[in-house]
Write an enzyme that holds these catalytic residues in place. Structure first.
Site, PDB file in Angstrom:
ATOM      1  N   ASP A   3      11.956  58.247   1.074  1.00 21.71           N
ATOM      2  CA  ASP A   3      11.780  57.790  -0.310  1.00 21.71           C
ATOM      3  C   ASP A   3      11.266  58.973  -1.129  1.00 21.71           C
ATOM      4  O   ASP A   3      11.206  60.103  -0.619  1.00 21.71           O
ATOM      5  CB  ASP A   3      10.779  56.614  -0.326  1.00 21.71           C
ATOM      6  CG  ASP A   3      11.047  55.644  -1.475  1.00 21.71           C
ATOM      7  OD1 ASP A   3      11.306  56.123  -2.597  1.00 21.71           O
ATOM      8  OD2 ASP A   3      10.993  54.429  -1.257  1.00 21.71           O
ATOM      9  N   LYS A  57       6.268  51.692  20.739  1.00 23.59           N
ATOM     10  CA  LYS A  57       6.918  51.931  19.448  1.00 23.59           C
ATOM     11  C   LYS A  57       7.098  50.603  18.729  1.00 23.59           C
ATOM     12  O   LYS A  57       7.649  49.651  19.289  1.00 23.59           O
ATOM     13  CB  LYS A  57       8.288  52.587  19.671  1.00 23.59           C
ATOM     14  CG  LYS A  57       9.041  52.865  18.386  1.00 23.59           C
ATOM     15  CD  LYS A  57      10.273  53.686  18.684  1.00 23.59           C
ATOM     16  CE  LYS A  57      11.533  52.869  18.809  1.00 23.59           C
ATOM     17  NZ  LYS A  57      12.089  52.397  17.549  1.00 23.59           N
ATOM     18  N   PRO A  86       8.555  61.522  -2.697  1.00 23.06           N
ATOM     19  CA  PRO A  86       7.366  62.029  -2.007  1.00 23.06           C
ATOM     20  C   PRO A  86       6.127  61.152  -2.163  1.00 23.06           C
ATOM     21  O   PRO A  86       5.438  60.845  -1.183  1.00 23.06           O
ATOM     22  CB  PRO A  86       7.154  63.410  -2.651  1.00 23.06           C
ATOM     23  CG  PRO A  86       8.527  63.837  -3.055  1.00 23.06           C
ATOM     24  CD  PRO A  86       9.228  62.583  -3.481  1.00 23.06           C
ATOM     25  N   ARG A  95      15.638  48.847  25.725  1.00 22.02           N
ATOM     26  CA  ARG A  95      16.313  47.815  26.512  1.00 22.02           C
ATOM     27  C   ARG A  95      16.245  47.965  28.026  1.00 22.02           C
ATOM     28  O   ARG A  95      16.091  46.954  28.717  1.00 22.02           O
ATOM     29  CB  ARG A  95      17.762  47.670  26.027  1.00 22.02           C
ATOM     30  CG  ARG A  95      17.814  46.994  24.659  1.00 22.02           C
ATOM     31  CD  ARG A  95      19.122  47.189  23.962  1.00 22.02           C
ATOM     32  NE  ARG A  95      19.313  48.583  23.602  1.00 22.02           N
ATOM     33  CZ  ARG A  95      20.402  49.065  23.020  1.00 22.02           C
ATOM     34  NH1 ARG A  95      21.414  48.263  22.766  1.00 22.02           N
ATOM     35  NH2 ARG A  95      20.483  50.343  22.708  1.00 22.02           N
ATOM     36  N   ASP A 140      10.883  46.236  20.850  1.00 22.13           N
ATOM     37  CA  ASP A 140      11.936  45.692  19.977  1.00 22.13           C
ATOM     38  C   ASP A 140      12.089  44.190  20.194  1.00 22.13           C
ATOM     39  O   ASP A 140      13.105  43.721  20.728  1.00 22.13           O
ATOM     40  CB  ASP A 140      13.258  46.431  20.230  1.00 22.13           C
ATOM     41  CG  ASP A 140      13.221  47.847  19.686  1.00 22.13           C
ATOM     42  OD1 ASP A 140      12.433  48.116  18.762  1.00 22.13           O
ATOM     43  OD2 ASP A 140      13.972  48.690  20.199  1.00 22.13           O
ATOM     44  N   THR A 171      21.456  59.350  16.445  1.00 26.26           N
ATOM     45  CA  THR A 171      22.520  59.573  17.431  1.00 26.26           C
ATOM     46  C   THR A 171      23.653  58.555  17.279  1.00 26.26           C
ATOM     47  O   THR A 171      24.689  58.681  17.909  1.00 26.26           O
ATOM     48  CB  THR A 171      21.974  59.532  18.876  1.00 26.26           C
ATOM     49  OG1 THR A 171      21.224  58.328  19.022  1.00 26.26           O
ATOM     50  CG2 THR A 171      21.095  60.721  19.173  1.00 26.26           C
ATOM     51  N   ASP A 229       7.521  53.329  13.911  1.00 25.11           N
ATOM     52  CA  ASP A 229       8.834  53.936  13.665  1.00 25.11           C
ATOM     53  C   ASP A 229       9.538  53.240  12.510  1.00 25.11           C
ATOM     54  O   ASP A 229      10.505  52.507  12.711  1.00 25.11           O
ATOM     55  CB  ASP A 229       9.648  53.857  14.967  1.00 25.11           C
ATOM     56  CG  ASP A 229      10.986  54.562  14.849  1.00 25.11           C
ATOM     57  OD1 ASP A 229      11.111  55.489  14.035  1.00 25.11           O
ATOM     58  OD2 ASP A 229      11.923  54.180  15.600  1.00 25.11           O
ATOM     59  N   LEU A 230       9.033  53.479  11.297  1.00 22.81           N
ATOM     60  CA  LEU A 230       9.654  52.836  10.133  1.00 22.81           C
ATOM     61  C   LEU A 230      10.587  53.793   9.395  1.00 22.81           C
ATOM     62  O   LEU A 230      11.146  53.457   8.357  1.00 22.81           O
ATOM     63  CB  LEU A 230       8.571  52.265   9.208  1.00 22.81           C
ATOM     64  CG  LEU A 230       7.694  51.182   9.867  1.00 22.81           C
ATOM     65  CD1 LEU A 230       6.655  50.649   8.889  1.00 22.81           C
ATOM     66  CD2 LEU A 230       8.542  50.030  10.399  1.00 22.81           C
ATOM     67  N   LYS A 231      10.739  54.978   9.930  1.00 22.90           N
ATOM     68  CA  LYS A 231      11.717  55.952   9.428  1.00 22.90           C
ATOM     69  C   LYS A 231      11.692  56.045   7.890  1.00 22.90           C
ATOM     70  O   LYS A 231      12.692  55.789   7.205  1.00 22.90           O
ATOM     71  CB  LYS A 231      13.122  55.603   9.927  1.00 22.90           C
ATOM     72  CG  LYS A 231      13.263  55.680  11.450  1.00 22.90           C
ATOM     73  CD  LYS A 231      14.687  55.454  11.902  1.00 22.90           C
ATOM     74  CE  LYS A 231      14.933  55.781  13.351  1.00 22.90           C
ATOM     75  NZ  LYS A 231      14.291  54.941  14.365  1.00 22.90           N
TER      76      LYS A 231
HETATM   77  O1  C5P Z   1      18.552  52.054  23.483  1.00 24.44           O
HETATM   78  P1  C5P Z   1      17.122  51.633  23.588  1.00 24.44           P
HETATM   79  O2  C5P Z   1      16.927  50.136  23.572  1.00 24.44           O
HETATM   80  O3  C5P Z   1      16.401  52.274  24.755  1.00 24.44           O
HETATM   81  O4  C5P Z   1      16.468  52.200  22.251  1.00 24.44           O
HETATM   82  C1  C5P Z   1      15.090  52.254  22.118  1.00 24.44           C
HETATM   83  C2  C5P Z   1      14.680  52.491  20.699  1.00 24.44           C
HETATM   84  O5  C5P Z   1      15.018  53.783  20.270  1.00 24.44           O
HETATM   85  C3  C5P Z   1      15.226  51.523  19.671  1.00 24.44           C
HETATM   86  O6  C5P Z   1      14.093  50.957  19.021  1.00 24.44           O
HETATM   87  C4  C5P Z   1      16.008  52.351  18.708  1.00 24.44           C
HETATM   88  O7  C5P Z   1      15.773  51.975  17.371  1.00 24.44           O
HETATM   89  C5  C5P Z   1      15.475  53.740  18.942  1.00 24.44           C
HETATM   90  N1  C5P Z   1      16.501  54.747  18.810  1.00 24.44           N
HETATM   91  C6  C5P Z   1      16.311  55.750  17.880  1.00 24.44           C
HETATM   92  N2  C5P Z   1      17.270  56.717  17.746  1.00 24.44           N
HETATM   93  C7  C5P Z   1      18.342  56.711  18.522  1.00 24.44           C
HETATM   94  C8  C5P Z   1      18.544  55.714  19.485  1.00 24.44           C
HETATM   95  C9  C5P Z   1      17.587  54.723  19.610  1.00 24.44           C
HETATM   96  O8  C5P Z   1      15.293  55.785  17.184  1.00 24.44           O
HETATM   97  N3  C5P Z   1      19.205  57.679  18.401  1.00 24.44           N
END
Ligand code: C5P
Length: 225
Positions: free
Chosen positions: A65, A33, A67, A205, A11, A115, A60-62
């Site tokens: 949209d 990631k 199909p 982090r 990140d 979360t 991880d672009l989630k």
């Molecule tokens: O909190 P931390 O810095 O460890 O988060 C790591 C990664 O996990 C972040 O890139 C965040 O986007 C992702 N994340 C997630 N879903 C969550 C919490 C964090 O995808 N519920």
């Protein structure tokens, strides 16, 4: 017992910062990631960086949209050679299946409920049966339509492992190492996530903002053994 792999969330906002971080983690971490922050800044060059340094990419672009669009994005991710991509399971059966049916594709990891959402937020967004049930239903939808894993809170992992009969990989963010102490109420340690059945833990982090990222990663890897 199953293996639990560490995925470090790159990140950062620049390729340079990501590369500095990877240099520090050289030789100890295999999975990285790449999320929307780094990808919108640097694009596929970020994926190339990880590959050049011998790592595997969780893109991880989630995706969420129609199909055909998600299928196209997953196809492009496949041609970049990434290991896995994420998509929101709430995008529905057809969206999931369109991607899962691609012949050559990365692993598909479905997002259940972020979360960051609490019961109230989820209710206001129109999901009226509570977090636990929503997570279960979305995981079942993912399983039925061909995903390889789900992204969920480590607090949901043990339940989902049973519910999906071990057929899905469990990918859990929201991890805080034991060494940082237990000041966060809902923090789960790497060892606890592993015990709950996580196949991959995602850590950002606590590693990337540590004074010594290599030492922070080593401590987490030790906890996972
Ligand atoms: O909190 P931390 O810095 O460890 O988060 C790591 C990664 O996990 C972040 O890139 C965040 O986007 C992702 N994340 C997630 N879903 C969550 C919490 C964090 O995808 N519920």
């Amino acid at each position: 017992m199953h293996k639990t792999e560490l995925i470090v969330a790159l990140d950062t906002h620049t390729l340079k910062a990501a590369e500095r971080l990877m240099e520090k983690l050289e030789g100890s971490v295999r999975y990285f990631k790449i999320g929307s922050v780094l990808f919108t800044a640097e694009g596929p060059a970020a994926v190339d960086l990880v590959h050049r340094r011998g790592g595997k990419v969780f893109l991880d672009l989630k995706f969420h949209d129609i199909p055909n669009t998600v299928k196209g994005a997953v196809k492009n991710a496949a041609s970049m050679g990434v290991y896995s991509v994420s998509l929101h399971l709430s995008g529905g059966a057809e969206m999931i299946k369109a991607s899962a049916d691609l012949e050559k594709r990365p692993k598909l990891w479905g997002i259940t409920v972020l979360t960051s959402l609490d019961e109230h937020n989820l209710f206001r967004a129109g999901f009226r049966c509570g977090i636990a049930k929503t997570v279960s239903r979305l995981a079942a939808l993912g399983l039925e339509n061909g995903v390889d894993g789900v992204v969920c809170s480590p607090l949901e992992a043990a339940r989902l492992k049973k519910l999906c009969d071990g057929k899905l990989s469990l990918v859990t963010p929201g991890i805080r190492p034991a060494a940082l102490g237990d000041d966060q109420k809902r923090a789960v340690t790497p060892a606890q996530a592993r015990a709950a059945g996580a196949n991959f833990i995602v850590v950002g982090r606590p590693i990337i903002e540590a004074e010594e990222p290599a030492a922070a990663a080593a401590a987490i890897l030790k906890e996972l053994k």
